[in-house]
Scaffold this active site. Structure first.
Site, PDB file in Angstrom:
ATOM      1  CG  HIS A  61      -2.135  -0.866   1.049  1.00 23.37           C
ATOM      2  ND1 HIS A  61      -3.333  -0.603   1.671  1.00 23.37           N
ATOM      3  CD2 HIS A  61      -2.329  -1.965   0.302  1.00 23.37           C
ATOM      4  CE1 HIS A  61      -4.213  -1.528   1.315  1.00 23.37           C
ATOM      5  NE2 HIS A  61      -3.622  -2.371   0.497  1.00 23.37           N
ATOM      6  CE1 TYR A  92      -5.356   3.674   9.008  1.00 26.70           C
ATOM      7  CE2 TYR A  92      -5.893   3.446  11.327  1.00 26.70           C
ATOM      8  CZ  TYR A  92      -5.151   3.067  10.229  1.00 26.70           C
ATOM      9  OH  TYR A  92      -4.210   2.076  10.348  1.00 26.70           O
ATOM     10  N   PRO A 111      -4.619   0.038  18.809  1.00 29.28           N
ATOM     11  CG  PRO A 111      -6.474  -1.230  18.174  1.00 29.28           C
ATOM     12  CD  PRO A 111      -5.826  -0.590  19.351  1.00 29.28           C
ATOM     13  CE  LYS A 151       3.975   2.831  13.564  1.00 31.55           C
ATOM     14  NZ  LYS A 151       3.523   2.270  12.294  1.00 31.55           N
ATOM     15  CE1 TYR A 161      -1.313   3.587   9.632  1.00 36.51           C
ATOM     16  CE2 TYR A 161      -0.345   2.951   7.528  1.00 36.51           C
ATOM     17  CZ  TYR A 161      -1.326   2.807   8.491  1.00 36.51           C
ATOM     18  OH  TYR A 161      -2.315   1.868   8.326  1.00 36.51           O
TER      19      TYR A 161
HETATM   20  P1  RFL Z   1       0.829 -12.438  21.404  1.00 35.21           P
HETATM   21  O1  RFL Z   1       0.432 -12.434  19.971  1.00 35.21           O
HETATM   22  O2  RFL Z   1      -0.176 -12.073  22.420  1.00 35.21           O
HETATM   23  O3  RFL Z   1       1.429 -13.872  21.709  1.00 35.21           O
HETATM   24  C1  RFL Z   1       1.739 -14.285  23.042  1.00 35.21           C
HETATM   25  C2  RFL Z   1       1.682 -15.792  23.108  1.00 35.21           C
HETATM   26  O4  RFL Z   1       2.048 -16.224  24.419  1.00 35.21           O
HETATM   27  C3  RFL Z   1       1.122 -17.210  24.849  1.00 35.21           C
HETATM   28  N1  RFL Z   1       1.101 -17.224  26.315  1.00 35.21           N
HETATM   29  C4  RFL Z   1       1.764 -18.122  27.060  1.00 35.21           C
HETATM   30  N2  RFL Z   1       2.550 -19.147  26.723  1.00 35.21           N
HETATM   31  C5  RFL Z   1       3.074 -19.884  27.720  1.00 35.21           C
HETATM   32  N3  RFL Z   1       2.832 -19.632  29.032  1.00 35.21           N
HETATM   33  C6  RFL Z   1       2.061 -18.619  29.410  1.00 35.21           C
HETATM   34  N4  RFL Z   1       1.843 -18.380  30.701  1.00 35.21           N
HETATM   35  C7  RFL Z   1       1.489 -17.807  28.422  1.00 35.21           C
HETATM   36  N5  RFL Z   1       0.677 -16.734  28.432  1.00 35.21           N
HETATM   37  C8  RFL Z   1       0.452 -16.382  27.163  1.00 35.21           C
HETATM   38  C9  RFL Z   1      -0.200 -16.794  24.221  1.00 35.21           C
HETATM   39  O5  RFL Z   1      -1.109 -17.890  24.127  1.00 35.21           O
HETATM   40  C10 RFL Z   1       0.273 -16.313  22.849  1.00 35.21           C
HETATM   41  O6  RFL Z   1       0.306 -17.330  21.879  1.00 35.21           O
HETATM   42  O7  RFL Z   1       2.092 -11.448  21.641  1.00 35.21           O
HETATM   43  P2  RFL Z   1       3.315 -11.127  20.663  1.00 35.21           P
HETATM   44  O8  RFL Z   1       3.894 -12.367  20.053  1.00 35.21           O
HETATM   45  O9  RFL Z   1       4.193 -10.209  21.412  1.00 35.21           O
HETATM   46  O10 RFL Z   1       2.637 -10.338  19.423  1.00 35.21           O
HETATM   47  C11 RFL Z   1       2.055  -9.066  19.583  1.00 35.21           C
HETATM   48  C12 RFL Z   1       0.912  -8.889  18.580  1.00 35.21           C
HETATM   49  O11 RFL Z   1       0.055 -10.002  18.658  1.00 35.21           O
HETATM   50  C13 RFL Z   1       0.116  -7.584  18.821  1.00 35.21           C
HETATM   51  O12 RFL Z   1       0.989  -6.523  19.153  1.00 35.21           O
HETATM   52  C14 RFL Z   1      -0.710  -7.146  17.589  1.00 35.21           C
HETATM   53  O13 RFL Z   1      -1.680  -8.089  17.261  1.00 35.21           O
HETATM   54  C15 RFL Z   1      -1.377  -5.785  17.846  1.00 35.21           C
HETATM   55  N6  RFL Z   1      -2.272  -5.367  16.758  1.00 35.21           N
HETATM   56  C16 RFL Z   1      -1.747  -4.781  15.619  1.00 35.21           C
HETATM   57  N7  RFL Z   1      -0.415  -4.645  15.456  1.00 35.21           N
HETATM   58  C17 RFL Z   1       0.111  -4.114  14.302  1.00 35.21           C
HETATM   59  O14 RFL Z   1       1.332  -3.981  14.197  1.00 35.21           O
HETATM   60  N8  RFL Z   1      -0.705  -3.725  13.251  1.00 35.21           N
HETATM   61  C18 RFL Z   1      -2.050  -3.842  13.320  1.00 35.21           C
HETATM   62  O15 RFL Z   1      -2.713  -3.552  12.330  1.00 35.21           O
HETATM   63  C19 RFL Z   1      -2.625  -4.359  14.560  1.00 35.21           C
HETATM   64  N9  RFL Z   1      -3.959  -4.514  14.674  1.00 35.21           N
HETATM   65  C20 RFL Z   1      -3.656  -5.534  16.879  1.00 35.21           C
HETATM   66  C21 RFL Z   1      -4.488  -5.093  15.814  1.00 35.21           C
HETATM   67  C22 RFL Z   1      -4.239  -6.144  17.992  1.00 35.21           C
HETATM   68  C23 RFL Z   1      -5.608  -6.295  18.085  1.00 35.21           C
HETATM   69  N10 RFL Z   1      -6.114  -6.938  19.259  1.00 35.21           N
HETATM   70  C24 RFL Z   1      -7.176  -7.842  19.267  1.00 35.21           C
HETATM   71  C25 RFL Z   1      -5.407  -6.802  20.503  1.00 35.21           C
HETATM   72  C26 RFL Z   1      -5.853  -5.231  15.884  1.00 35.21           C
HETATM   73  C27 RFL Z   1      -6.432  -5.803  17.035  1.00 35.21           C
HETATM   74  C28 RFL Z   1      -7.942  -5.869  17.064  1.00 35.21           C
HETATM   75  C1  PHB Z   2      -6.312  -4.603  10.809  1.00 41.07           C
HETATM   76  O1  PHB Z   2      -6.326  -4.832   9.589  1.00 41.07           O
HETATM   77  O2  PHB Z   2      -6.706  -5.428  11.633  1.00 41.07           O
HETATM   78  C2  PHB Z   2      -5.814  -3.281  11.270  1.00 41.07           C
HETATM   79  C3  PHB Z   2      -5.251  -2.400  10.366  1.00 41.07           C
HETATM   80  C4  PHB Z   2      -4.806  -1.151  10.786  1.00 41.07           C
HETATM   81  C5  PHB Z   2      -4.908  -0.813  12.117  1.00 41.07           C
HETATM   82  C6  PHB Z   2      -5.450  -1.706  13.034  1.00 41.07           C
HETATM   83  C7  PHB Z   2      -5.904  -2.947  12.613  1.00 41.07           C
HETATM   84  O3  PHB Z   2      -4.490   0.417  12.519  1.00 41.07           O
END
Ligand code: RFL
Ligand code: PHB
Length: 390
Positions: free
Chosen positions: A73, A202, A294, A298, A385
């Site tokens: 993008h 957004y 989110p 980041k 971004y």
């Molecule tokens: P995770 O993905 O939470 O993985 C942690 C893992 O550890 C396990 N765990 C354990 N394992 C052993 N013993 C324990 N006691 C444990 N406790 C937990 C868990 O089961 C899991 O498998 O952390 P990690 O790897 O640091 O990754 C971080 C990312 O997942 C997170 O920052 C992103 O998803 C955030 N996020 C976004 N980030 C972006 O860069 N771009 C985006 O567009 C974006 N959109 C989002 C998001 C997060 C969202 N939610 C639901 C929080 C959109 C949403 C809606």
């Molecule tokens: C997503 O696609 O889930 C998404 C994209 C951009 C954001 C947050 C979530 O800022």
């Protein structure tokens, strides 16, 4: 009792990417995860990758499908006052972002880990970390199928997310926690429908924020700002699509293709940083150490840059530059705080805050008007971004 060089707690993107990079550098590691692989793959999360993240996936040797299926993008849109405004990311910074789901990143990393026959324990119960503060022999213990297991390592990487056990195991007097909880959440829907627009939108609207994102040309991801006590069960698909339409410019809403949701969930919004990120032989990585709302896309990208810094530090340590691990926390935090600032400012700019009154709403409008009248302001948004350099 098993031994390894680095015990990695958590098989999310942080843990799996770190494991892959360490293995490529000849550093032995074991991943211990409390859930099943299918459960980890079932969590729908991030969708936008910075080039720092795609560069690390390349270094880990897991970028083939990302390059084939990821969508580059060159720009991103903001909408307000019934109009769409574009930020030319490529023109302003020379960089693009890649739309490729966290689920796919995780799947590619799991496939690579399996192909390399690297050791991973799924469905580990009662995971605990021990003896990391002093000495040089930290341990991870867990229970599986009623059997107690122990892994001895040189280091423990706490990649276990916000609710994990690693940060919780640090004595309270050794860690500072900085937190801001926002008074709303995001209701997200995934659907097999073509995205409403070729780039992300957004949307700032008096009814609340909305985001139009995507996973492919045939799969869309949409979010609307919702109240914290909202329940997914209270939102039929039809109610969701109606609310989304109301928050988009009319010409965009008219193009929205709707369909059955294949996932629907509510996520609270939070800013959070733990300091420092190293406690003796334990490192905190990714969501275990910090959370961003989110709005700036980041979270996953910061997790990847933490992994990049820790990979360099451990590679240095095992190559005889033992002091390199002393810089991990400071290096990672410098980048984390900048991403925290950007995610916080995007959240304040774009969401509805009734408690800030009409003055607060006018400030948001003035900032949006200024943004799109100033090349300097648009460049500042764009460079954050696409991701600040490591
Ligand atoms: P995770 O993905 O939470 O993985 C942690 C893992 O550890 C396990 N765990 C354990 N394992 C052993 N013993 C324990 N006691 C444990 N406790 C937990 C868990 O089961 C899991 O498998 O952390 P990690 O790897 O640091 O990754 C971080 C990312 O997942 C997170 O920052 C992103 O998803 C955030 N996020 C976004 N980030 C972006 O860069 N771009 C985006 O567009 C974006 N959109 C989002 C998001 C997060 C969202 N939610 C639901 C929080 C959109 C949403 C809606
Ligand atoms: C997503 O696609 O889930 C998404 C994209 C951009 C954001 C947050 C979530 O800022």
């Amino acid at each position: 009792m098993q031994t390894t060089q680095v015990a990695i707690v958590g098989a999310g993107p942080s843990g799996l990417l770190l494991g892959q990079l360490l293995a490529r550098s000849g550093i032995a590691n074991v991943v211990i995860e409390q859930r099943s692989a299918d459960y980890v793959l079932g969590r729908i999360r991030a969708g936008v990758l910075e080039h720092t993240c795609t560069d690390l996936l390349e270094a880990a040797g897991v970028s083939a499908r990302l390059h084939a299926e990821g969508l580059p993008h060159d720009g991103v849109c903001l909408s307000f006052d019934d109009r769409l405004h574009r930020i030319d990311l490529l023109g302003l910074t020379g960089k693009r972002v890649t739309v490729y789901g966290q689920t796919e990143v995780t799947r590619d990393l799991m496939d690579a880990r399996r192909a390399a026959a690297l050791s991973t324990v799924y469905q580990a119960d009662e995971v605990r970390v021990h003896d990391f503060l002093d000495g040089s022999a930290p341990r991870v213990t867990w229970v599986q199928d009623g059997q107690a297991h122990e892994l001895r390592a040189d280091f423990i990487a706490g990649c276990d997310g916000f609710h994990g056990v690693c940060r919780a195991s640090v004595p309270a007097e050794k860690i500072a926690l900085h937190e801001k909880v926002y008074p709303f959440g995001w209701l997200g829907v995934l659907s097999d429908t073509p995205p409403v627009h070729e780039e992300l939108i957004y949307a700032h609207h008096p009814r609340g924020f909305a985001l139009c994102s995507q996973r492919s040309h045939t799969r869309s991801r949409y979010y609307v700002q919702c109240s914290l006590d909202d329940k997914v069960e209270n939102w039929s698909d039809e109610a969701f699509w109606n609310e989304l339409r109301l928050r988009l410019p009319a010409e965009v809403a008219a193009r929205l293709v709707t369909g059955a949701s294949i996932e629907k969930s509510i996520a609270p919004l939070r800013s959070f940083v733990a300091e420092p990120l190293r406690f003796g032989r334990l490192f905190l990585v990714g969501d275990a150490g910090h959370i961003v709302p989110p709005t700036g896309a980041k979270g996953l990208n910061l997790a990847a840059s933490d992994v990049g810094y820790l990979w360099q530090a451990l590679e240095g340590f095992y190559a005889g530059r033992r002091g390199e691990i002393d810089h991990y926390s400071q290096r990672a935090l410098a980048r984390i705080w900048k991403a925290e600032r950007f995610s916080w400012s995007m959240t304040l700019l774009l969401h509805r805050f009734p408690e800030n009154g009409s003055f607060g709403a006018r400030m948001q409008r003035a900032e949006l008007d200024y943004l799109f009248s100033s090349q300097a302001a648009m460049t500042a948004l764009a460079e954050n971004y696409v991701g600040l350099p490591m």
